[in-house]
Design a protein around this motif. Structure first.
Motif, short mmCIF file in Angstrom:
data_model
loop_
_atom_site.label_atom_id
_atom_site.label_comp_id
_atom_site.label_asym_id
_atom_site.label_seq_id
_atom_site.Cartn_x
_atom_site.Cartn_y
_atom_site.Cartn_z
N LYS A 1 6.98 -3.22 5.69
CA LYS A 1 5.99 -2.48 6.46
C LYS A 1 4.60 -2.90 6.01
CE LYS A 1 8.90 1.49 7.29
NZ LYS A 1 9.05 2.93 7.19
N MET A 2 3.68 -2.93 6.97
CA MET A 2 2.33 -3.37 6.68
C MET A 2 1.32 -2.35 7.18
SD MET A 2 0.67 -7.01 7.64
CE MET A 2 -0.63 -6.71 8.78
N LEU A 3 0.37 -1.98 6.32
CA LEU A 3 -0.73 -1.09 6.69
C LEU A 3 -2.03 -1.88 6.66
CD1 LEU A 3 -0.01 2.14 4.61
CD2 LEU A 3 0.29 1.83 7.05
N GLY A 4 -2.88 -1.67 7.62
CA GLY A 4 -4.19 -2.30 7.62
C GLY A 4 -4.15 -3.76 8.02
N ALA A 5 -5.28 -4.46 7.74
CA ALA A 5 -5.39 -5.87 8.12
C ALA A 5 -4.56 -6.76 7.21
CB ALA A 5 -6.85 -6.29 8.07
N THR A 6 -4.52 -6.44 5.93
CA THR A 6 -3.70 -7.20 4.98
C THR A 6 -2.90 -6.23 4.12
OG1 THR A 6 -5.40 -7.27 3.29
CG2 THR A 6 -5.35 -9.10 4.84
N ASP A 7 -1.75 -6.67 3.70
CA ASP A 7 -0.90 -5.87 2.82
C ASP A 7 0.01 -6.83 2.08
OD1 ASP A 7 0.22 -3.70 1.57
OD2 ASP A 7 0.93 -2.72 3.39
N ARG A 8 0.80 -6.32 1.18
CA ARG A 8 1.75 -7.15 0.43
C ARG A 8 3.17 -6.79 0.85
NH1 ARG A 8 -0.02 -10.08 -4.02
NH2 ARG A 8 -2.19 -9.71 -4.53
N CYS A 9 4.05 -7.76 0.75
CA CYS A 9 5.47 -7.52 1.01
C CYS A 9 5.99 -6.56 -0.05
CB CYS A 9 6.23 -8.85 0.95
SG CYS A 9 8.02 -8.66 1.11
N MET A 10 6.84 -5.61 0.35
CA MET A 10 7.37 -4.63 -0.59
C MET A 10 8.34 -5.25 -1.59
SD MET A 10 8.24 -1.37 1.77
CE MET A 10 7.00 -0.44 2.61
N PHE A 11 8.84 -6.44 -1.28
CA PHE A 11 9.88 -7.03 -2.11
C PHE A 11 9.37 -8.20 -2.95
CE2 PHE A 11 11.72 -5.24 1.75
CZ PHE A 11 12.54 -4.28 1.19
N LYS B 1 0.82 -1.22 0.00
CA LYS B 1 0.00 0.00 0.00
C LYS B 1 0.85 1.26 0.00
CE LYS B 1 -3.75 -2.34 2.33
NZ LYS B 1 -4.45 -2.53 3.59
N ILE B 2 1.93 1.26 0.77
CA ILE B 2 2.78 2.45 0.83
C ILE B 2 3.43 2.71 -0.53
CG2 ILE B 2 4.86 3.44 1.89
CD1 ILE B 2 4.10 1.96 4.45
N ASN B 3 3.90 1.66 -1.19
CA ASN B 3 4.49 1.82 -2.51
C ASN B 3 3.47 2.29 -3.53
OD1 ASN B 3 7.03 1.13 -1.69
ND2 ASN B 3 6.90 -0.98 -2.38
N GLU B 4 2.22 1.88 -3.38
CA GLU B 4 1.19 2.33 -4.31
C GLU B 4 0.90 3.82 -4.13
OE1 GLU B 4 -3.24 1.04 -5.77
OE2 GLU B 4 -1.95 -0.41 -4.79
N PHE B 5 0.88 4.30 -2.89
CA PHE B 5 0.71 5.73 -2.66
C PHE B 5 1.86 6.51 -3.30
CE2 PHE B 5 -1.71 4.57 1.38
CZ PHE B 5 -2.94 4.76 0.78
N ARG B 6 3.07 6.02 -3.13
CA ARG B 6 4.23 6.69 -3.72
C ARG B 6 4.16 6.68 -5.24
NH1 ARG B 6 8.36 3.82 0.40
NH2 ARG B 6 8.03 5.22 2.16
N LEU B 7 3.64 5.60 -5.82
CA LEU B 7 3.49 5.53 -7.27
C LEU B 7 2.53 6.61 -7.77
CD1 LEU B 7 3.85 4.05 -10.02
CD2 LEU B 7 1.79 2.79 -9.41
N TRP B 8 1.40 6.78 -7.10
CA TRP B 8 0.46 7.82 -7.51
C TRP B 8 1.05 9.22 -7.34
CZ3 TRP B 8 -3.08 6.70 -10.74
CH2 TRP B 8 -3.66 5.44 -10.74
N GLY B 9 1.87 9.41 -6.31
CA GLY B 9 2.56 10.69 -6.16
C GLY B 9 3.52 10.95 -7.31
#
Length: 117
Positions: A85-95, A7-15
């Motif tokens: 890092k994990m946000l929320g109930a489920t997230d994906r590994c950054m790697f 999720k964090i990487n997706e926010f950065r992608l939209w930025g």
């Protein structure tokens, strides 16, 4: 999630996409001066303001992602062994993009979550 990323990487992608769009809009606006001369200055001004708004939105998204990143749960991925890092109930590994959860109720539905994505 639209992409299979954390999720964090997706926010950065939209930025990043907003930053590139803002710069492209500004470049197109300055091309208006070359194409239409004096009349193109008004078009250039409008496009520069629109590009600046896009860049400010990008800055807000990057700030928001940074604030979320500071409060995210840090854990070790069971697949690749790297800290993520994990946000929320489920997230994906950054790697390795493995679906992660801390909720035991959701851990049984891991295969159904992968099929939906």
């Amino acid at each position: 999630m639209f992409f299979k990323t954390g999720k964090i990487n997706e926010f950065r992608l939209w930025g990043l996409l907003l930053t590139l769009a803002g710069m492209g809009i500004m470049i197109l606006g300055t091309a208006g001066i070359l194409l239409w001369g004096r009349q193109g200055q008004l078009i250039a001004g409008i496009f520069l303001i629109l590009g600046m708004i896009s860049m400010m939105g990008s800055m807000a998204i990057y700030f928001w992602a940074g604030m979320l990143s500071t409060s995210a749960v840090i854990l070790k991925c069971p697949e690749c062994g790297k800290q993520t890092k994990m946000l929320g109930a489920t997230d994906r590994c950054m790697f390795c993009k493995t679906i992660l959860t801390l909720d035991p109720n959701l851990s049984n539905t891991q295969t159904s979550l992968e099929q939906k994505s």
